[in-house]
Motif scaffolding. Structure first.
Motif, PDB file in Angstrom:
ATOM      1  N   VAL A 107       0.839  -1.191   0.000  1.00 61.08           N
ATOM      2  CA  VAL A 107       0.000   0.000   0.000  1.00 61.08           C
ATOM      3  C   VAL A 107       0.874   1.241   0.000  1.00 61.08           C
ATOM      4  CG1 VAL A 107      -0.194   0.085   2.527  1.00 61.08           C
ATOM      5  CG2 VAL A 107      -1.976   1.151   1.112  1.00 61.08           C
ATOM      6  N   LEU A 108       0.433   2.248  -0.732  1.00 60.75           N
ATOM      7  CA  LEU A 108       1.092   3.543  -0.768  1.00 60.75           C
ATOM      8  C   LEU A 108       0.188   4.545  -0.064  1.00 60.75           C
ATOM      9  CD1 LEU A 108       2.167   3.537  -4.535  1.00 60.75           C
ATOM     10  CD2 LEU A 108       3.472   2.713  -2.566  1.00 60.75           C
ATOM     11  N   ARG A 114       0.027  16.903  -1.790  1.00 59.90           N
ATOM     12  CA  ARG A 114       1.243  16.719  -2.595  1.00 59.90           C
ATOM     13  C   ARG A 114       0.832  16.321  -4.013  1.00 59.90           C
ATOM     14  NH1 ARG A 114       5.869  16.332   0.830  1.00 59.90           N
ATOM     15  NH2 ARG A 114       5.340  15.916   3.012  1.00 59.90           N
ATOM     16  N   PRO A 115       0.320  17.266  -4.811  1.00 62.60           N
ATOM     17  CA  PRO A 115      -0.155  16.913  -6.155  1.00 62.60           C
ATOM     18  C   PRO A 115       0.962  16.664  -7.158  1.00 62.60           C
ATOM     19  CG  PRO A 115      -0.288  19.282  -5.849  1.00 62.60           C
ATOM     20  CD  PRO A 115       0.120  18.707  -4.515  1.00 62.60           C
ATOM     21  N   GLY A 116       2.201  17.028  -6.804  1.00 60.05           N
ATOM     22  CA  GLY A 116       3.305  16.921  -7.752  1.00 60.05           C
ATOM     23  C   GLY A 116       4.021  15.596  -7.744  1.00 60.05           C
ATOM     24  N   ILE A 117       3.405  14.559  -7.180  1.00 62.66           N
ATOM     25  CA  ILE A 117       4.047  13.252  -7.139  1.00 62.66           C
ATOM     26  C   ILE A 117       4.265  12.734  -8.566  1.00 62.66           C
ATOM     27  CG2 ILE A 117       1.777  12.160  -6.842  1.00 62.66           C
ATOM     28  CD1 ILE A 117       5.216  10.876  -5.650  1.00 62.66           C
ATOM     29  N   ILE A 122       6.982   7.218  -7.522  1.00 61.87           N
ATOM     30  CA  ILE A 122       6.095   6.098  -7.210  1.00 61.87           C
ATOM     31  C   ILE A 122       6.773   4.779  -7.541  1.00 61.87           C
ATOM     32  CG2 ILE A 122       3.904   4.987  -7.811  1.00 61.87           C
ATOM     33  CD1 ILE A 122       2.759   7.800  -8.306  1.00 61.87           C
ATOM     34  N   ALA A 123       7.404   4.712  -8.694  1.00 57.58           N
ATOM     35  CA  ALA A 123       8.071   3.478  -9.113  1.00 57.58           C
ATOM     36  C   ALA A 123       9.208   3.109  -8.166  1.00 57.58           C
ATOM     37  CB  ALA A 123       8.601   3.624 -10.546  1.00 57.58           C
ATOM     38  N   ARG A 124       9.961   4.110  -7.700  1.00 57.84           N
ATOM     39  CA  ARG A 124      11.069   3.808  -6.787  1.00 57.84           C
ATOM     40  C   ARG A 124      10.565   3.267  -5.453  1.00 57.84           C
ATOM     41  NH1 ARG A 124      13.678   8.317  -9.457  1.00 57.84           N
ATOM     42  NH2 ARG A 124      12.835   9.892  -8.039  1.00 57.84           N
ATOM     43  N   GLY A 171       5.432   3.763   1.322  1.00 50.80           N
ATOM     44  CA  GLY A 171       4.980   2.440   0.895  1.00 50.80           C
ATOM     45  C   GLY A 171       5.333   1.358   1.892  1.00 50.80           C
ATOM     46  N   PHE A 172       4.430   0.386   2.029  1.00 51.56           N
ATOM     47  CA  PHE A 172       4.616  -0.698   3.001  1.00 51.56           C
ATOM     48  C   PHE A 172       3.930  -1.967   2.504  1.00 51.56           C
ATOM     49  CE2 PHE A 172       3.956   3.414   5.048  1.00 51.56           C
ATOM     50  CZ  PHE A 172       5.133   3.575   5.758  1.00 51.56           C
ATOM     51  N   HIS A 173       4.370  -3.081   3.052  1.00 49.94           N
ATOM     52  CA  HIS A 173       3.599  -4.307   2.881  1.00 49.94           C
ATOM     53  C   HIS A 173       2.282  -4.115   3.636  1.00 49.94           C
ATOM     54  CE1 HIS A 173       6.903  -6.451   0.967  1.00 49.94           C
ATOM     55  NE2 HIS A 173       7.691  -5.800   1.812  1.00 49.94           N
ATOM     56  N   PHE A 174       1.185  -4.415   2.975  1.00 50.87           N
ATOM     57  CA  PHE A 174      -0.119  -4.019   3.509  1.00 50.87           C
ATOM     58  C   PHE A 174      -0.380  -4.603   4.890  1.00 50.87           C
ATOM     59  CE2 PHE A 174      -4.677  -4.416   4.132  1.00 50.87           C
ATOM     60  CZ  PHE A 174      -5.088  -3.101   3.927  1.00 50.87           C
ATOM     61  N   ALA A 175      -0.185  -5.908   5.041  1.00 54.81           N
ATOM     62  CA  ALA A 175      -0.493  -6.550   6.327  1.00 54.81           C
ATOM     63  C   ALA A 175       0.366  -5.974   7.448  1.00 54.81           C
ATOM     64  CB  ALA A 175      -0.284  -8.057   6.221  1.00 54.81           C
TER      65      ALA A 175
END
Length: 401
Positions: A107-108, A114-117, A122-124, A171-175
């Motif tokens: 999940v991100l 922060r509209p300039g993402i 995101i890919a990194r 970003g993280f592993h969701f669980a």
């Protein structure tokens, strides 16, 4: 879109934006014809399915939310927004719980301010989750940092070399992150990564961008407008370009020696490559690919082997020449992909250095360059370790006449 992971997104848009100094929360203000929250949604929709994007909002702002997202009609259909909590941390937890039924792998978590993402950031973050529990974009701290007491007197200077400004998406592993938020429910942390840090789990920093800085005050909108103007100019420029593809292939045999030059990098080996120049098979094939993309013949026409001035020459001369021809036509190299074909030497330990060298020669970002290797399963001349082959593909953007 990344298909190897099921990617969920939580966009936190429940705040009142009190520091922004406007009765309308900042996430609903317009920027370049779209609300801030709509910019965020569109950016993430390029990386995951719309039904995996969960917006967290204040139900009292329903009319503002509907108006702010009406530009998305026909582009993507989102699940209904979920209500936020009294704190950002509670809002994130509510968003994670709303996503739980979708069972995302990762999940991100992103701030709507922060509209300039960018796609690159995101890919990194997503890629870093292959090897880490969490990943966040950051920027190195450039200013000297002073610590002061309550009266404002400086007590010490803090070394800035290890300091980073945190951004989102985190970003993280969701669980893992859902469990952490539930474990610390009711407590308050400065960001989501801090929960994993408290649990002793590894969170890695990846490179962020200044365009992704948070909009907090009115004057931040001016900065964001500059970003929008630049982006719109880029889109306009791209609409006036055509894209060309080019390919290249080259072969060089081994000769007595102790190293090979491959993609501009000296690679130790029990032999060298034989050729009129330094026999860099990687740069030769890439040069041919670029020349092919712009219809400019091949490397032999520009640098004939019969011309002794090229005897032993470094092949970056040839590649720079090809890149200059693209620039003289008002074009740009979009990306380059090189495959080296051999049993030995082992290429893997050197690919990053090769990418960086090629990017330096072409004057493009390193993430637009790829170098990889394969074997022919001991078949043919490369399988018998008689030499190395290489193939390359490039894309070039040229202005439409």
């Amino acid at each position: 879109m990344f298909m190897t992971k099921k990617i969920g997104v939580v966009i936190v848009a429940a705040g009142s934006g009190s520091r922004f100094g406007d009765p309308i929360p900042k996430q609903y203000h317009m920027l370049g014809g779209k609300s801030l929250v709509a910019h965020c949604i569109e950016n993430f929709a390029r990386h995951t399915a719309p039904d995996l994007i969960q917006v967290v909002y204040n139900p009292a702002h329903q009319d503002l939310y509907d108006a702010a997202t009406n530009t998305l009609d026909g582009i993507c259909t989102l699940p209904a927004p979920t209500a936020g909590g009294e704190t950002r941390q509670q809002s994130v937890l509510n968003g994670l719980r709303a996503l739980a039924g979708q069972n995302p792998d990762v999940v991100l978590i992103h701030d709507a301010a922060r509209p300039g993402i960018s796609d690159d950031v995101i890919a990194r973050v997503i890629a870093a989750l292959d090897t880490h529990s969490g990943a966040i974009p950051t920027l190195a701290v450039a200013d000297t940092i002073k610590q002061a007491d309550d009266s404002g007197v400086i007590t010490r200077t803090i070394p800035r070399e290890s300091l980073h400004r945190a951004q989102t998406p985190q970003g993280f592993h969701f669980a893992t992150i859902l469990d952490a938020h539930e474990k610390f429910e009711g407590q308050e942390f400065t960001d989501d990564a801090a929960l994993l840090e408290t649990l002793g789990l590894d969170v890695v920093c990846v490179e962020g961008t200044t365009n992704n800085d948070k909009i907090t005050r009115r004057d931040d909108m001016d900065r964001a407008q500059d970003w929008v103007n630049t982006t719109q100019k880029e889109v306009s420029r791209m609409s006036q370009e055509e894209y060309r593809a080019g390919t290249g292939f080259d072969v060089h045999r081994f000769a007595p020696g102790d190293h090979c030059i491959l993609c501009g990098v000296k690679v130790p080996h029990t032999a060298r490559l034989e050729g009129h120049s330094d026999a860099d098979v990687g740069l030769h094939t890439l040069t041919d690919a670029i020349l092919g993309a712009i219809g400019a013949g091949d490397i032999g026409q520009h640098f004939p082997p019969s011309d002794m001035q090229w005897k032993g020459a470094a092949s970056d001369i040839f590649l720079k020449h090809a890149a200059d021809l693209v620039r003289k036509r008002g074009g740009r190299i979009v990306n380059a992909d090189v495959t080296l074909i051999c049993e030995r030497p082992k290429i893997g330990p050197h690919t990053q250095a090769m990418r960086e060298k090629v990017a330096e020669i072409l004057e493009i970002d390193v993430d637009r360059v790829n170098v990889k290797a394969t074997t022919t399963e001991r078949l043919g001349f490369t399988g018998r370790e008689e030499g190395i082959a290489a193939q390359a593909a490039v894309s070039v953007a040229l202005p439409i006449n």
